[in-house]
Design a protein around this motif. Structure first.
Motif, PDB file in Angstrom:
ATOM      1  N   LEU A  97       0.835  -1.202   0.000  1.00  0.00           N
ATOM      2  CA  LEU A  97       0.000   0.000   0.000  1.00  0.00           C
ATOM      3  C   LEU A  97       0.873   1.256   0.000  1.00  0.00           C
ATOM      4  O   LEU A  97       1.902   1.325   0.693  1.00  0.00           O
ATOM      5  CB  LEU A  97      -0.922   0.021   1.222  1.00  0.00           C
ATOM      6  CG  LEU A  97      -2.031  -1.049   1.288  1.00  0.00           C
ATOM      7  CD1 LEU A  97      -2.749  -0.991   2.635  1.00  0.00           C
ATOM      8  CD2 LEU A  97      -3.034  -0.853   0.141  1.00  0.00           C
ATOM      9  N   SER A  98       0.455   2.243  -0.751  1.00  0.00           N
ATOM     10  CA  SER A  98       1.187   3.499  -0.796  1.00  0.00           C
ATOM     11  C   SER A  98       0.882   4.312   0.456  1.00  0.00           C
ATOM     12  O   SER A  98      -0.084   4.033   1.167  1.00  0.00           O
ATOM     13  CB  SER A  98       0.795   4.303  -2.036  1.00  0.00           C
ATOM     14  OG  SER A  98      -0.561   4.723  -1.923  1.00  0.00           O
ATOM     15  N   THR A  99       1.665   5.328   0.703  1.00  0.00           N
ATOM     16  CA  THR A  99       1.415   6.198   1.864  1.00  0.00           C
ATOM     17  C   THR A  99       0.083   6.922   1.703  1.00  0.00           C
ATOM     18  O   THR A  99      -0.616   7.179   2.683  1.00  0.00           O
ATOM     19  CB  THR A  99       2.553   7.222   2.042  1.00  0.00           C
ATOM     20  OG1 THR A  99       2.744   7.946   0.809  1.00  0.00           O
ATOM     21  CG2 THR A  99       3.859   6.538   2.428  1.00  0.00           C
ATOM     22  N   ALA A 100      -0.290   7.204   0.431  1.00  0.00           N
ATOM     23  CA  ALA A 100      -1.583   7.845   0.186  1.00  0.00           C
ATOM     24  C   ALA A 100      -2.711   6.893   0.564  1.00  0.00           C
ATOM     25  O   ALA A 100      -3.728   7.310   1.134  1.00  0.00           O
ATOM     26  CB  ALA A 100      -1.698   8.254  -1.279  1.00  0.00           C
ATOM     27  N   ASN A 101      -2.505   5.590   0.223  1.00  0.00           N
ATOM     28  CA  ASN A 101      -3.499   4.588   0.593  1.00  0.00           C
ATOM     29  C   ASN A 101      -3.639   4.513   2.115  1.00  0.00           C
ATOM     30  O   ASN A 101      -4.758   4.391   2.646  1.00  0.00           O
ATOM     31  CB  ASN A 101      -3.102   3.212   0.066  1.00  0.00           C
ATOM     32  CG  ASN A 101      -3.177   3.082  -1.441  1.00  0.00           C
ATOM     33  OD1 ASN A 101      -2.392   2.356  -2.052  1.00  0.00           O
ATOM     34  ND2 ASN A 101      -4.123   3.776  -2.080  1.00  0.00           N
ATOM     35  N   ILE A 102      -2.510   4.564   2.804  1.00  0.00           N
ATOM     36  CA  ILE A 102      -2.512   4.488   4.272  1.00  0.00           C
ATOM     37  C   ILE A 102      -3.300   5.659   4.851  1.00  0.00           C
ATOM     38  O   ILE A 102      -4.135   5.485   5.748  1.00  0.00           O
ATOM     39  CB  ILE A 102      -1.070   4.478   4.824  1.00  0.00           C
ATOM     40  CG1 ILE A 102      -0.340   3.177   4.449  1.00  0.00           C
ATOM     41  CG2 ILE A 102      -1.061   4.688   6.357  1.00  0.00           C
ATOM     42  CD1 ILE A 102      -0.889   1.922   5.093  1.00  0.00           C
ATOM     43  N   THR A 129       5.508  -1.208   6.722  1.00  0.00           N
ATOM     44  CA  THR A 129       6.878  -0.698   6.715  1.00  0.00           C
ATOM     45  C   THR A 129       6.917   0.557   7.593  1.00  0.00           C
ATOM     46  O   THR A 129       5.875   1.167   7.888  1.00  0.00           O
ATOM     47  CB  THR A 129       7.331  -0.337   5.297  1.00  0.00           C
ATOM     48  OG1 THR A 129       6.525   0.769   4.825  1.00  0.00           O
ATOM     49  CG2 THR A 129       7.183  -1.517   4.353  1.00  0.00           C
ATOM     50  N   THR A 130       8.097   0.972   7.983  1.00  0.00           N
ATOM     51  CA  THR A 130       8.211   2.183   8.800  1.00  0.00           C
ATOM     52  C   THR A 130       7.738   3.413   8.022  1.00  0.00           C
ATOM     53  O   THR A 130       7.191   4.348   8.601  1.00  0.00           O
ATOM     54  CB  THR A 130       9.669   2.393   9.270  1.00  0.00           C
ATOM     55  OG1 THR A 130      10.547   2.360   8.141  1.00  0.00           O
ATOM     56  CG2 THR A 130      10.083   1.337  10.278  1.00  0.00           C
ATOM     57  N   THR A 131       7.928   3.384   6.695  1.00  0.00           N
ATOM     58  CA  THR A 131       7.452   4.496   5.855  1.00  0.00           C
ATOM     59  C   THR A 131       5.930   4.593   5.927  1.00  0.00           C
ATOM     60  O   THR A 131       5.366   5.690   6.015  1.00  0.00           O
ATOM     61  CB  THR A 131       7.895   4.304   4.396  1.00  0.00           C
ATOM     62  OG1 THR A 131       9.320   4.210   4.339  1.00  0.00           O
ATOM     63  CG2 THR A 131       7.432   5.464   3.518  1.00  0.00           C
ATOM     64  N   GLN A 132       5.280   3.432   5.888  1.00  0.00           N
ATOM     65  CA  GLN A 132       3.816   3.417   5.973  1.00  0.00           C
ATOM     66  C   GLN A 132       3.344   3.868   7.352  1.00  0.00           C
ATOM     67  O   GLN A 132       2.397   4.648   7.474  1.00  0.00           O
ATOM     68  CB  GLN A 132       3.300   1.993   5.687  1.00  0.00           C
ATOM     69  CG  GLN A 132       3.430   1.546   4.244  1.00  0.00           C
ATOM     70  CD  GLN A 132       3.046   0.079   4.083  1.00  0.00           C
ATOM     71  OE1 GLN A 132       3.508  -0.776   4.851  1.00  0.00           O
ATOM     72  NE2 GLN A 132       2.223  -0.204   3.075  1.00  0.00           N
ATOM     73  N   VAL A 133       4.033   3.383   8.400  1.00  0.00           N
ATOM     74  CA  VAL A 133       3.661   3.771   9.769  1.00  0.00           C
ATOM     75  C   VAL A 133       3.795   5.279   9.943  1.00  0.00           C
ATOM     76  O   VAL A 133       2.931   5.923  10.547  1.00  0.00           O
ATOM     77  CB  VAL A 133       4.529   3.018  10.805  1.00  0.00           C
ATOM     78  CG1 VAL A 133       4.276   3.561  12.211  1.00  0.00           C
ATOM     79  CG2 VAL A 133       4.243   1.530  10.750  1.00  0.00           C
ATOM     80  N   ALA A 134       4.858   5.839   9.376  1.00  0.00           N
ATOM     81  CA  ALA A 134       5.088   7.283   9.484  1.00  0.00           C
ATOM     82  C   ALA A 134       4.010   8.084   8.764  1.00  0.00           C
ATOM     83  O   ALA A 134       3.813   9.278   9.062  1.00  0.00           O
ATOM     84  CB  ALA A 134       6.467   7.630   8.937  1.00  0.00           C
ATOM     85  N   ALA A 135       3.298   7.433   7.844  1.00  0.00           N
ATOM     86  CA  ALA A 135       2.259   8.138   7.074  1.00  0.00           C
ATOM     87  C   ALA A 135       0.946   8.263   7.839  1.00  0.00           C
ATOM     88  O   ALA A 135       0.073   9.068   7.462  1.00  0.00           O
ATOM     89  CB  ALA A 135       2.028   7.413   5.751  1.00  0.00           C
ATOM     90  N   PHE A 136       0.757   7.488   8.883  1.00  0.00           N
ATOM     91  CA  PHE A 136      -0.478   7.589   9.655  1.00  0.00           C
ATOM     92  C   PHE A 136      -0.638   9.002  10.210  1.00  0.00           C
ATOM     93  O   PHE A 136       0.341   9.682  10.546  1.00  0.00           O
ATOM     94  CB  PHE A 136      -0.483   6.587  10.813  1.00  0.00           C
ATOM     95  CG  PHE A 136      -0.848   5.185  10.409  1.00  0.00           C
ATOM     96  CD1 PHE A 136      -2.162   4.877  10.035  1.00  0.00           C
ATOM     97  CD2 PHE A 136       0.098   4.167  10.395  1.00  0.00           C
ATOM     98  CE1 PHE A 136      -2.511   3.582   9.672  1.00  0.00           C
ATOM     99  CE2 PHE A 136      -0.245   2.875  10.020  1.00  0.00           C
ATOM    100  CZ  PHE A 136      -1.552   2.567   9.650  1.00  0.00           C
TER     101      PHE A 136
END
Length: 406
Positions: free
Chosen positions: A16-21, A41-48
């Motif tokens: 999933l992309s950060t936009a999806n997140i 991923t940490t990148t995804q977590v950071a996107a929340f």
């Protein structure tokens, strides 16, 4: 209605992309399984975003330490108390100093006593003074001595009297000498008597003179013999006369002979009669002639007969005439032959006629011929018939014609 997110496998979640997140609803976030959380991923977590921080306790515990560290300060601040208290020890230690610094005082109070004990010194020092003031007494008691030893002076000084008084003796012993001396005198006065009594000898010997002087009488009386003996000469001489008088008689008697012999004459003169009376014979015999001369006549009369007997011949010869005259008959009779023979001509002739009569017949017989030959006619005439009868032939032979005719 079941969220579609539940049908995605771990690999799909990770794709999933950060936009999806960021597009996930709170319902979707709440529906994530622990396996799906662990696939992020940490990148995804950071996107929340902060509005998405609706994770359950189980979900939060599925986050890795790295995941916790990448949450934005807003995300971390948005966590509720039950979420914060669900964090493990490693997750707590993974919290960044930026995340800590951004917390409100209310959020700081959400950490449990146990979790506070997990915080690193860097994390603790990231708290501002308002956060420190907000720590509950339970949280303060959760700090380890190692943590306290690393707290900066601003945060340590920010503790309230209530917080300070909650520290155990073990916690207080964890404070460095530098930390203790960065505390204000009012902070020092906030220590309980038990906390003062728990200070190590190293901490005591390194207390600044201002902080030592700040101790109340109740605090001073809790100092143990080892703590009292740890005080340096500079510390003892920096004490005010009223501070000296706060020591119990027992504590004064515990001072080493080196400490006592180096106390200023001002502070020696400030000793109460009760303090003087409990000095050991070893302590008395090490007092300098200047220190003895600084004692008041009341102090001298408070000396026990054992203390008087312990005076060296040099000390006796150095006694002021006022203090020599202040000796009671019981004290005078305890002077040894060596002490009597150490009395100078000026001292003997400064004695009142009643003082002369206090000398025992044996002591009169112990006077040297030099002492007898210089006795004033007034004091020679003051001798009782028993004292005169006990003069040796050598003493009689040394009398001058003026003394005999007087």
């Amino acid at each position: 209605m079941v969220s579609p997110i539940t049908y995605l496998g771990p690999s799909q979640i990770a794709a999933l992309s950060t936009a999806n997140i960021q597009a996930l609803s709170t319902q979707d976030v709440a529906a994530l399984s622990t396996a799906q959380i662990q696939a992020l991923t940490t990148t995804q977590v950071a996107a929340f975003q902060a509005s998405q921080m609706v994770f359950s306790v189980q979900q939060l515990q599925a986050f890795s330490d790295s995941d916790i560290a990448v949450l934005s300060t807003d995300d971390f601040e948005a966590l509720k108390s039950n979420q914060v208290q669900a964090l493990s020890s490693s997750q707590v230690q993974a919290v960044t100093t930026d995340q800590i610094a951004a917390l409100s005082t209310a959020s700081v109070q959400e950490f449990s006593k146990t979790q506070v004990g997990y915080l690193t010194t860097s994390q603790l020092n990231a708290l501002n003074t308002a956060d420190v003031l907000a720590l509950t007494t339970a949280q303060v008691t959760g700090l380890t001595s190692a943590q306290l030893s690393g707290i900066n002076s601003d945060n340590l000084s920010a503790l309230t009297s209530t917080q300070v008084q909650q520290l155990s003796t073990t916690q207080v012993q964890g404070l460095t000498t530098t930390q203790l001396n960065t505390l204000s005198t009012s902070d020092i006065r906030e220590f309980t008597a038990a906390q003062v009594g728990g200070l190590s000898t190293t901490q005591v010997s390194n207390l600044s003179s201002d902080n030592l002087n700040a101790l109340s009488s109740a605090q001073v009386t809790r100092l143990s013999s080892s703590q009292v003996q740890a005080l340096t000469t500079d510390q003892l001489n920096a004490l005010t006369t009223s501070d000296i008088q706060e020591f119990t008689a027992a504590q004064i008697s515990q001072l080493t002979t080196s400490q006592l012999s180096n106390i200023s004459t001002t502070n020696i003169a400030a000793l109460t009669t009760a303090q003087v009376a409990t000095l050991t014979t070893a302590q008395v015999s090490t007092l300098t002639t200047s220190q003895l001369a600084s004692l008041t006549t009341a102090d001298v009369r408070a000396l026990t007969t054992s203390q008087v007997s312990a005076l060296t011949t040099s000390q006796v010869a150095g006694l002021s005439t006022d203090n020599l005259n202040a000796l009671s008959s019981a004290q005078v009779t305890k002077l040894s032959s060596a002490q009597v023979q150490a009395l100078t001509t000026d001292q003997l002739n400064a004695l009142t006629t009643s003082d002369v009569r206090e000398l025992s017949t044996a002591q009169v017989a112990q006077l040297t011929t030099a002492q007898v030959s210089t006795l004033s006619t007034t004091n020679l005439n003051a001798l009782s018939t028993a004292q005169v009868a006990n003069l040796t032939t050598s003493q009689v032979n040394t009398l001058t014609t003026d003394q005999v005719s007087g």
